[in-house]
Design an enzyme around this catalytic site. Sequence first.
Site, PDB file in Angstrom:
ATOM      1  CG  HIS A 141      10.681 -78.480   4.727  1.00  0.00           C
ATOM      2  ND1 HIS A 141      11.525 -78.254   3.652  1.00  0.00           N
ATOM      3  CD2 HIS A 141       9.475 -77.951   4.356  1.00  0.00           C
ATOM      4  CE1 HIS A 141      10.852 -77.613   2.703  1.00  0.00           C
ATOM      5  NE2 HIS A 141       9.604 -77.431   3.093  1.00  0.00           N
ATOM      6  CD  GLU A 142       6.200 -79.743   5.517  1.00  0.00           C
ATOM      7  OE1 GLU A 142       5.535 -78.704   5.443  1.00  0.00           O
ATOM      8  OE2 GLU A 142       6.818 -80.208   4.546  1.00  0.00           O
TER       9      GLU A 142
ATOM     10  N   GLY B 286       4.971 -83.468   2.465  1.00  0.00           N
ATOM     11  CA  GLY B 286       4.646 -82.648   3.628  1.00  0.00           C
ATOM     12  C   GLY B 286       3.975 -81.361   3.195  1.00  0.00           C
TER      13      GLY B 286
ATOM     14  CG  HIS C  48       6.477 -74.399   5.548  1.00  0.00           C
ATOM     15  ND1 HIS C  48       6.645 -73.405   4.601  1.00  0.00           N
ATOM     16  CD2 HIS C  48       6.824 -75.550   4.926  1.00  0.00           C
ATOM     17  CE1 HIS C  48       7.082 -73.945   3.474  1.00  0.00           C
ATOM     18  NE2 HIS C  48       7.204 -75.247   3.638  1.00  0.00           N
TER      19      HIS C  48
ATOM     20  CB  CYS D  15       9.460 -76.101  -0.553  1.00  0.00           C
ATOM     21  SG  CYS D  15       8.118 -75.336   0.370  1.00  0.00           S
ATOM     22  CG  LEU D  16       4.367 -79.466  -2.188  1.00  0.00           C
ATOM     23  CD1 LEU D  16       3.100 -79.984  -1.516  1.00  0.00           C
ATOM     24  CD2 LEU D  16       4.531 -80.101  -3.568  1.00  0.00           C
TER      25      LEU D  16
ATOM     26  CD  GLN E 222       3.959 -75.531   2.246  1.00  0.00           C
ATOM     27  OE1 GLN E 222       3.866 -76.487   3.003  1.00  0.00           O
ATOM     28  NE2 GLN E 222       4.609 -75.608   1.095  1.00  0.00           N
TER      29      GLN E 222
HETATM   30 NI    NI Z   1       7.852 -76.637   2.208  1.00  0.00          NI
END
Ligand code: NI
Length: 178
Positions: free
Chosen positions: A140-141, A49, A144, A98-99, A54
């Site tokens: 989660h996304e 995701g 963000h 998370c990236l 991000q």
């Molecule tokens: Ni994330």
Amino acid sequence: MPQAMIYPILIHPDPRLKKVAQDVPDLSDELRALADDMLKTMYHAPGIGLAAPQIGIDQRVIVMDCVKEEGATPRPTAMFNPKIVESSDEKNIHEEGCLSIPDVYADVERPRDVTVEWLDRDGVLRRETFTGLWATCVQHEIDHLDGVLFIDYLKPLKRQLITRKMQKLKRDIARDKV
Ligand code: NI
């Protein structure tokens, strides 16, 4: 049509990860290209995701593909202005990463199932109920887009430790680039 590009992913802490992102206007080729770039960036990372903040873009766009089984058909999904319209009372604990917070994983409790409304890449309003990994990922996304990271659900001390680790990682990356 230009080829999709891979964006650098912002690492926490970064003020751009803490902002509430803007709704997108009507769907356009620019927005569809952004979603393609985000999918390419996500697969390249690799991750399941990615949210536009991000990559430093202040718009309510997320991409996901939670199909992880070897040989299974990928399901690249792009959502514009996604909104959770229903959440189950039942909770589920899932280990998240998370990236923007590389190599950190922690258990987070969230509603087990969520119903989401969003605009698809043709600007059509869609509605679907997600469960399992997809439910975790979409929550989660969408977080963000509201400037919320999964570590915000952890105890303050643990969050501070992770933030310090990320500050050090960013210093190391900056030094290597010199
Ligand atoms: Ni994330």
